[in-house]
Scaffold this active site. Structure first.
Site, short mmCIF file in Angstrom:
data_model
loop_
_atom_site.label_atom_id
_atom_site.label_comp_id
_atom_site.label_asym_id
_atom_site.label_seq_id
_atom_site.Cartn_x
_atom_site.Cartn_y
_atom_site.Cartn_z
N THR A 1 0.83 -1.21 0.00
CA THR A 1 0.00 0.00 0.00
C THR A 1 0.86 1.25 0.00
O THR A 1 2.02 1.24 0.40
CB THR A 1 -0.93 0.04 1.22
OG1 THR A 1 -0.14 0.17 2.41
CG2 THR A 1 -1.79 -1.20 1.30
N SER A 2 0.26 2.36 -0.43
CA SER A 2 0.96 3.65 -0.44
C SER A 2 -0.03 4.77 -0.14
O SER A 2 -1.18 4.72 -0.58
CB SER A 2 1.59 3.89 -1.82
OG SER A 2 2.11 5.21 -1.90
N PRO A 3 0.43 5.82 0.58
CA PRO A 3 -0.42 7.00 0.79
C PRO A 3 -0.32 7.99 -0.36
O PRO A 3 -1.03 9.00 -0.37
CB PRO A 3 0.16 7.60 2.07
CG PRO A 3 1.62 7.29 1.96
CD PRO A 3 1.71 5.94 1.30
#
Length: 712
Positions: free
Chosen positions: A280-282
């Protein structure tokens, strides 16, 4: 995304019922003993390498927001010895040495109460905290070794949070709720995710598809309904603040937790835990080539064949990564708030208020043997990292010459030479890790002490119908889904918790740091996550095998044979290398004193303006001011000055700079960006410092105060 990343406004929030069974609105469930507590774990904010991106150049230069440990205790009201404590701390991960230090102190305080089986130390995976506290050599390299001050601040802060939770134990109720939080995470390795079966991927479209967008919230309330706190699980990397950030903070989850606590007040504790965070990544606007503005290559996240120009962009990339971090944090905070206050709450209940915990160590380096779904026997490998590990990710790229999705031999023979100088992996090790080409054979490197863990923590908690998988590594989106489904099936098959009524969450990285846990399909692609899966292509299946094996220890009636403790890992706190120098002395410039104002504030400021004052400073490593503050904004209320802002406020920033090395001169800059809604009136900035004398090393506290200014 630890090491070599090396490479480290409002979103739509839709509260809904989902997952293992239909939610029912009820007023009570089983009664438990519950407690919450918070402690400051802010270590040295300057001159120490930061942890997450593993960049030698990234050393702390100040503080944006203090970081904390938050402890949540649940105990059986009828048998209080059956309890667990889930600690979520604003750290890159849990750690073997940290947990060892915490357990030793807890044994001294509460003999026989808190132990290996029932204490989980989980990191939010923030990449914006100080480093030099981890147990193994590999993560120590880019912080120039181990720092006892950094380590002690974390251990003491975690223990303090558990003490406060223990002291606050009271009869109360727990409830569960879920909802979708959108706009806060994306998948940073979609090419690897797409290697998973299409039919399997299709099942998860309702909860986010390539990433889980579902947040699970566990609420803590006293018998009379008074709110105590909440603990939630949602997957998004703590990489909103990029690798060039040098201000200590808790990244997006730290921001979310403090905002929720400020709104609730009254000692409310809000824990924002990671879930299956691995891929995941913001940086929700996705990866873009910084030199051309074009999209990065989908398969390997390169621009013109190299990784360095490919960067993920946060929602406010045109403003700053700081603003992007605030936005992603706010989305989680508002999402948690809506779920917490929603009407669809499921009371926690089951088997008369049962509470269970288990923990064991398993030596993957010794070759743990397990059976695959096709009946084939397999075994784990000693830990190793692949070449694509050094490529980093789109959140922050790694070294030149490395790319993600590189399952073959590297083009540059120089790196083969570098590998050979460290350790050439054995033929057995090479075969065990295929199709991953080994860059760092860390599991077979033990000089001067172990580089990475071969011994992993296996841990689970249960309260009522809720099961918590405590993961020692970063499970990717699909790996976490498979893991939870497999344990849920086993609990159902054994008649312990039915899938219809059960709830399942996964929290990590916890207790140690075993890097990543990818699916075999993702492992075959060998992007960053696959290359960072330590124990071979079937690492996930090994974990699933072990967690299924030990599910009987979550039952009402325990197996007659006690759970084996397993082989304990090495603890390196007393033999770790440190090349970190201490503070020698502090001195003010000629004619000045500590705390003197060098640059004063202006007379007035509008909302949105930035107030700035510069003071004669001293090194903040002299006193970490745990549970206190380096900076404050004070407001004049009828002749009495009261504190309006401190180190827990996002827009109040403390920065330290050495101006003369030989005599130890330095200056401190404190800035405050005036938030919308700030009451008009008179304000001033106060600086709290501590100086160190050359002879005798005496530490002396002092203060500095700016002139008065008006907020209009």
């Amino acid at each position: 995304m630890l090491f070599v990343s090396i490479a480290c406004l409002l979103g739509l929030v839709i509260a809904e019922s989902s997952h293992y069974g239909k939610q029912r609105r009820q007023t009570t469930g089983d009664k438990y003993l519950i407690g919450v507590g918070k402690g400051d774990v802010t270590g040295p904010v300057v001159e120490i390498g930061m942890m997450g991106y593993a960049d030698l150049a990234q050393k702390g230069s100040g503080l944006r927001q203090r970081i904390h440990s938050r402890a949540f205790i649940v105990a059986d009201v009828n048998k209080p010895s059956d309890r667990f404590v889930y600690v979520i701390a604003d750290l890159v991960s849990g750690d073997t040495a940290i947990r060892d230090g915490v357990l030793k102190k807890l044994e001294g305080l509460y003999p026989g109460v808190y132990k290996q089986s029932n204490v989980a130390v989980v990191g939010t995976h923030s990449h914006a905290g100080p480093g030099a506290w981890l147990n193994y050599l590999l993560p120590q390299i880019t912080t120039q070794g181990f720092d006892s001050q950094s380590y002690t601040a974390i251990v003491d802060g975690i223990v303090r949070s558990i003490q406060r939770a223990h002291t606050s134990l009271t009869p109360g109720y727990l409830s569960l709720a879920k909802g979708l939080v959108t706009g806060a995470n994306v998948n940073r390795s979609p090419y690897a995710y797409d290697a998973n079966p299409a039919a399997e991927r299709a099942k998860y479209e309702p909860v986010g598809g390539q990433v889980d967008k579902e947040m699970t919230v566990l609420s803590f309330r006293k018998e009379d309904g008074t709110p105590l706190g909440l603990l939630n699980w949602f997957p998004v990397h703590g990489t909103s603040l990029y690798g060039n950030n040098t201000l200590i903070a808790g990244d997006n989850k730290g921001y979310a937790a403090l905002q929720f606590e400020k709104e609730m007040g009254n000692g409310f504790v809000a824990g924002f835990s990671q879930a299956n965070v691995g891929d995941t990544s913001p940086n929700t606007l996705g990866p873009i080539c910084q030199d051309t503005g074009l999209e990065c290559k989908y398969e390997d996240s390169t621009c013109g064949g190299v990784s360095q120009q490919c960067r993920g962009r946060g929602p406010a990339f045109r403003i700053s990564d700081t603003e992007s971090c605030r936005i992603i944090g706010e989305k989680q905070y508002l999402g948690a708030k809506q779920i917490y206050t929603g009407t669809q709450q499921t009371p926690v209940a089951g088997d008369g208020g049962i509470v269970r915990s288990l923990h064991t160590f398993e030596d993957f380096g010794a070759g743990y043997r397990f059976r695959l779904s096709n009946g084939t026997m397999w075994k784990t490998c000693k830990a190793a990292l692949g070449f694509s590990f050094a490529a980093g990710t789109t959140d922050w790229p790694g070294y030149a010459d490395f790319t993600q999705n590189d399952p073959g031999a590297p083009n540059n023979p120089f790196w083969l030479l570098v590998r050979a100088l460290l350790r050439t992996p054995s033929k057995e090790q090479v075969e065990c890790h295929k199709p991953k080409p080994i860059l760092l054979d860390v599991g077979e490197m033990d000089q001067p002490y172990a580089w990475s863990p071969n011994i992993v923590d296996i841990q689970m908690f249960r309260v009522g119908q809720l099961t918590i998988i405590v993961s020692p590594g970063e499970a990717t989106t699909m790996a976490g889904r498979r893991w939870k489904a497999a344990v849920a099936d086993e609990l159902d098959n054994l008649g312990i918790i039915s899938k219809e009524s059960g709830w399942m969450v996964l929290g990590g990285p916890a207790n140690t740091y075993t890097h990543y846990i990818a699916t075999p399909e993702e492992y075959g692609i060998q992007r960053y996550e696959g290359a960072s899966t330590l124990y071979g292509q079937f690492t996930l299946e090994a974990y699933i095998s072990l967690y299924k094996t030990y599910t009987p220890y979550l039952a009402t009636i325990l197996p007659p044979t006690p759970l084996p403790a397993g082989t304990s890992p090495p603890i390196n706190t007393n033999n770790s290398i440190s090349l970190i120098t201490g503070v020698v002395q502090d001195n003010p410039p000629l004619g000045k004193r500590f705390g003197s104002v060098l640059t004063d504030v202006a007379g007035s400021y509008q909302i949105g303006a930035t107030v700035k004052a510069v003071f004669v400073g001293s090194n903040p490593r002299n006193n970490l001011r745990l549970e206190g503050t380096f900076a404050a904004v004070e407001k004049n209320n009828g002749g009495t000055w009261t504190r309006a802002r401190d180190d827990t406020d996002w827009n109040l920033v403390y920065q330290w700079k050495r101006t003369e090395s030989l005599t130890g001169q330095s200056e401190v800059t404190i800035t405050w960006t005036v938030e919308s809604g700030t009451p008009a009136g008179q304000y001033r900035i106060r600086y709290y410092g501590d100086s160190k004398a050359l002879f005798g090393g005496k530490i002396t506290a002092f203060e500095g105060v700016s002139g008065v200014f008006n907020v209009l």
